[in-house]
Design a protein around this motif. Structure first.
Motif, PDB file in Angstrom:
ATOM      1  N   ASP A  30      -7.093   3.128  -8.644  1.00  0.00           N
ATOM      2  CA  ASP A  30      -7.882   3.205  -7.421  1.00  0.00           C
ATOM      3  C   ASP A  30      -7.289   4.250  -6.490  1.00  0.00           C
ATOM      4  O   ASP A  30      -6.091   4.204  -6.179  1.00  0.00           O
ATOM      5  CB  ASP A  30      -7.890   1.820  -6.757  1.00  0.00           C
ATOM      6  CG  ASP A  30      -8.532   1.840  -5.397  1.00  0.00           C
ATOM      7  OD1 ASP A  30      -9.688   2.291  -5.304  1.00  0.00           O
ATOM      8  OD2 ASP A  30      -7.881   1.428  -4.425  1.00  0.00           O
TER       9      ASP A  30
ATOM     10  N   THR B 223      -5.797   2.636  -2.822  1.00  0.00           N
ATOM     11  CA  THR B 223      -4.589   1.803  -2.789  1.00  0.00           C
ATOM     12  C   THR B 223      -3.524   2.234  -3.784  1.00  0.00           C
ATOM     13  O   THR B 223      -2.377   1.809  -3.672  1.00  0.00           O
ATOM     14  CB  THR B 223      -4.958   0.342  -3.093  1.00  0.00           C
ATOM     15  OG1 THR B 223      -5.501   0.272  -4.426  1.00  0.00           O
ATOM     16  CG2 THR B 223      -5.978  -0.185  -2.097  1.00  0.00           C
TER      17      THR B 223
ATOM     18  N   ASP C 245      -9.787   0.574   5.647  1.00  0.00           N
ATOM     19  CA  ASP C 245      -9.000   1.105   4.524  1.00  0.00           C
ATOM     20  C   ASP C 245      -7.534   0.699   4.651  1.00  0.00           C
ATOM     21  O   ASP C 245      -6.876   0.353   3.657  1.00  0.00           O
ATOM     22  CB  ASP C 245      -9.113   2.627   4.474  1.00  0.00           C
ATOM     23  CG  ASP C 245     -10.479   3.103   3.998  1.00  0.00           C
ATOM     24  OD1 ASP C 245     -11.264   2.265   3.521  1.00  0.00           O
ATOM     25  OD2 ASP C 245     -10.763   4.310   4.118  1.00  0.00           O
TER      26      ASP C 245
ATOM     27  N   LEU D 194      -7.165  -2.832   3.551  1.00  0.00           N
ATOM     28  CA  LEU D 194      -7.202  -2.953   2.089  1.00  0.00           C
ATOM     29  C   LEU D 194      -5.866  -2.549   1.471  1.00  0.00           C
ATOM     30  O   LEU D 194      -5.370  -3.219   0.554  1.00  0.00           O
ATOM     31  CB  LEU D 194      -8.326  -2.086   1.528  1.00  0.00           C
ATOM     32  CG  LEU D 194      -9.754  -2.556   1.820  1.00  0.00           C
ATOM     33  CD1 LEU D 194     -10.763  -1.498   1.370  1.00  0.00           C
ATOM     34  CD2 LEU D 194     -10.039  -3.884   1.142  1.00  0.00           C
ATOM     35  N   ARG D 195      -5.290  -1.457   1.970  1.00  0.00           N
ATOM     36  CA  ARG D 195      -3.989  -1.033   1.441  1.00  0.00           C
ATOM     37  C   ARG D 195      -2.922  -2.088   1.713  1.00  0.00           C
ATOM     38  O   ARG D 195      -2.093  -2.398   0.836  1.00  0.00           O
ATOM     39  CB  ARG D 195      -3.588   0.312   2.042  1.00  0.00           C
ATOM     40  CG  ARG D 195      -4.349   1.508   1.464  1.00  0.00           C
ATOM     41  CD  ARG D 195      -3.740   2.828   1.894  1.00  0.00           C
ATOM     42  NE  ARG D 195      -3.940   3.054   3.319  1.00  0.00           N
ATOM     43  CZ  ARG D 195      -4.951   3.734   3.835  1.00  0.00           C
ATOM     44  NH1 ARG D 195      -5.870   4.250   3.029  1.00  0.00           N
ATOM     45  NH2 ARG D 195      -5.066   3.919   5.137  1.00  0.00           N
TER      46      ARG D 195
ATOM     47  N   THR E 209      -3.358  -5.277   2.170  1.00  0.00           N
ATOM     48  CA  THR E 209      -3.616  -6.451   1.340  1.00  0.00           C
ATOM     49  C   THR E 209      -3.112  -6.234  -0.078  1.00  0.00           C
ATOM     50  O   THR E 209      -2.497  -7.120  -0.682  1.00  0.00           O
ATOM     51  CB  THR E 209      -5.124  -6.768   1.324  1.00  0.00           C
ATOM     52  OG1 THR E 209      -5.555  -7.050   2.665  1.00  0.00           O
ATOM     53  CG2 THR E 209      -5.421  -7.958   0.434  1.00  0.00           C
ATOM     54  N   GLY E 210      -3.379  -5.053  -0.624  1.00  0.00           N
ATOM     55  CA  GLY E 210      -2.897  -4.743  -1.965  1.00  0.00           C
ATOM     56  C   GLY E 210      -1.385  -4.837  -2.064  1.00  0.00           C
ATOM     57  O   GLY E 210      -0.838  -5.375  -3.034  1.00  0.00           O
TER      58      GLY E 210
ATOM     59  N   ARG F  66      -7.227  -3.334  -7.799  1.00  0.00           N
ATOM     60  CA  ARG F  66      -8.344  -3.378  -6.852  1.00  0.00           C
ATOM     61  C   ARG F  66      -9.617  -3.120  -7.639  1.00  0.00           C
ATOM     62  O   ARG F  66      -9.763  -2.083  -8.301  1.00  0.00           O
ATOM     63  CB  ARG F  66      -8.183  -2.329  -5.764  1.00  0.00           C
ATOM     64  CG  ARG F  66      -9.337  -2.385  -4.748  1.00  0.00           C
ATOM     65  CD  ARG F  66      -9.268  -1.279  -3.736  1.00  0.00           C
ATOM     66  NE  ARG F  66     -10.454  -1.291  -2.876  1.00  0.00           N
ATOM     67  CZ  ARG F  66     -11.067  -0.206  -2.426  1.00  0.00           C
ATOM     68  NH1 ARG F  66     -10.611   0.997  -2.752  1.00  0.00           N
ATOM     69  NH2 ARG F  66     -12.126  -0.300  -1.662  1.00  0.00           N
TER      70      ARG F  66
END
Length: 578
Positions: free
Chosen positions: A148, A151, A200, A203-204, A206-207, A222
């Protein structure tokens, strides 16, 4: 006849050698020759460019100096074995290996090796090509295909490949793995609030939290949007123990994701819904396995969010039913199948203060569909925004009608606002338009905010609530005491009222603990200048205990079931509960 004589051609070995060396020096590949002992006898310009050594630095030295470990240590033994057996393992077979640059850098090369025997003596010619750029390009293509871009985590295709490998492995030797499908709760609302850059960043973050939580014991990918997958292999061979291990991993992941993020100077709280599938005998395709885990996640999200559910075969049938119900719900507005009913809110004397507007759906073939079945679907799909705006317009029109009559002009209407609705950028303007178009008194409109709204950035929340407050709209915090409430919210936000959740009311006449909690809530509201109302009041004894705690406003079956607008007006006119 006499023929003219041609001059004799004279072969000059020196010229031939010079010509041959010129050819060697101008080819792009490194050409290195060695004698039978592996000592280098020639080293062309391309070899200098690739390995960094000048020819005079390497001539007479062992070619193993151009090899990294462990090839360097094994080289002489390979040469001895070939000379004694003539068994070619590398010679005549092109292969990819690694070279060692003068500076110590190890890099990939393509090597072709030939053996030449002359007068009983062996010599070797190696053709070497630096393939660093090729490998870098291949790596880049692989990252585009399997990783991805946002991430840096593996992607859906990678997950499917890993599941295919497990399929093959489990088919041969058995075993268990956990496939966990994660979806960030209310991510769309967060993305609307934080903007795409903030979304964004979330999301990063969270990853990284998922990856840190697994700590090398599992793999994170992801899948797209706000969806992630975790694959944890090598669980216990016993199915029950493997399921217990998978459940423990889900609990750790939920705890790790239940946190606050600082993004662009804003504070945002997150949670996630997880679906978990125990991968075992490899009878189903990777795509089917991923779909099953996603179904389990959807079940967790529809039930309560911030939890996990294991996949069960029944979920497939239920998913089809939900999809059909959602399709019908999208048509319900235009078919005029939705309607509002009103549950009265009364004071200690039984006088009606107002009502809460509740949504009902009469389906042409299903009959009355429970809000518990269709409201979660509307929220998950985002259709709740369109439905919510319809409810808002209906409530404002009702208030405008009530305004023309003395007995109803003082009544308020409360409508529930979900986090999805509240975080819609058009929500505050929509309230303003509905009030202006209808002519309703904004002081009689009360917005009941569910505690899920408090998961968003506090400053953005305060800004929107202040704008509503400036219009004159009343603000109530619904289901108080069940979720995210804290004194910080009550101190910072311009609220008017708290609604005590029914869970504290059910046993208040039998539980001293619940009574103490309710009394504390009422006292706190008094100090903060907030009104308080209890919902779910069903018995006279519950009402008496609430009065003893200082709560004088009630909503519940004791004072009135949800009813039509006409029945509510009749109740107001007679001043008697129905």
């Amino acid at each position: 006849m006499n023929l003219p004589m041609c001059p004799a051609l004279v072969f000059d070995p020196a010229d031939a050698a010079q010509h041959g060396q010129a050819i060697l020096d101008n080819v792009l590949e490194a050409i290195i020759t060695t004698d039978s002992r592996g000592l280098m006898t020639s080293f062309n310009r391309a070899a200098t460019r690739i390995f960094g050594y000048a020819a005079q630095e390497v001539i007479g030295r062992n070619v193993s100096m151009l090899m990294p470990a462990p090839d360097r240590a094994q080289h002489d033994a390979h040469m001895v074995r070939y000379e004694s057996t003539r068994e070619a393992r590398v010679i005549g077979v092109g292969r990819e290996t690694f070279g060692l640059h003068k500076c110590g850098l190890v890099f990939p090369i393509q090597l072709s090796l030939s053996a030449i025997e002359r007068d009983g003596q062996l010599s070797y010619v190696g053709l070497v090509r630096d393939i660093s750029e090729q490998k870098e390009a291949e790596s880049h293509i692989e990252r585009l295909a399997y990783y991805d871009a946002l991430t840096g985590l593996p992607n859906r295709r990678w997950v499917l490949d890993q599941l295919a490998q497990l399929h093959s492995r489990f088919a041969k030797q058995g075993g268990h793995a956990a496939l966990i499908f994660a979806d960030i709760d209310r991510f769309k609302s967060a993305n609307d609030t934080l903007g795409h850059a903030g979304g964004d960043a979330l999301l990063r973050a969270t990853g990284m939290r998922l990856k840190d939580c697994l700590d090398g014991q599992g793999l994170v990918a992801r899948l797209g949007g706000d969806e992630f997958a975790m694959l944890i292999s090598d669980l216990d061979t016993d199915a029950d123990m493997a399921q217990l291990e998978a459940a423990q991993w889900c609990q750790r992941l939920l705890h790790r994701l239940r946190c606050e993020h600082q993004i662009a100077g804003q504070e945002y709280r997150t949670s996630a819904s997880l679906g978990v599938l125990l991968v075992r005998d490899g009878r189903e395709s990777p795509e089917a396995l991923l779909a099953h885990a996603e179904l389990a996640m959807q079940q967790a999200k529809s039930e309560s969010r911030d939890t996990y559910r294991f996949y069960a075969a029944e979920m497939g049938r239920l998913a089809a039913l939900r999809a059909s119900l959602l399709n019908d719900l999208r048509l319900a507005l235009q078919r005029q199948e939705l309607a509002l009913v009103y549950q009265p809110q009364v004071d200690e004397w039984g006088d009606v203060l107002g009502a809460e507007a509740l949504l009902r759906w009469r389906h042409p073939s299903r009959g009355m569909v429970s809000p518990a079945d269709f409201i979660p679907l509307a929220e998950q799909s985002g259709f709740i925004i369109e439905i919510g705006q319809w409810v808002l317009r209906q409530a404002c029109d009702m208030l405008a009608g009530w305004r023309r009559h003395r007995q109803t002009a003082v009544l308020s209407i409360a409508i529930n606002i979900s986090a999805t609705e509240f975080l819609d950028p058009e929500f505050v303007p929509a309230v303003s338009r509905a009030l202006a178009v209808s002519g309703a008194d904004p002081r009689r409109l009360k917005l009941e905010l569910t505690e899920s709204v408090l998961t968003v950035d506090l400053s953005d929340l305060a800004r929107k609530l202040s704008a509503l407050k400036c219009m004159g709209v009343g603000l109530s915090l619904d289901d108080f005491g069940t979720g995210y409430s804290s004194m910080a919210y009550l101190r910072e936000l311009p609220l008017d009222q708290l609604k005590i959740d029914r869970s504290f009311i059910v046993e208040i006449d039998r539980s001293a603990r619940d009574e103490v909690l309710v009394r504390g809530m009422v006292d706190m509201c008094r100090v903060l200048g907030l009104s308080v109302i209890a919902e779910g009041v069903e018995t006279p004894s519950q009402r008496e205990r609430l009065l003893a705690c200082g709560c004088t406003s009630f909503q519940g079956y004791l004072t009135g079931r949800p009813m039509s607008a006409e029945d509510l007006r009749a109740m107001v006119e007679t001043c008697q509960p129905v």
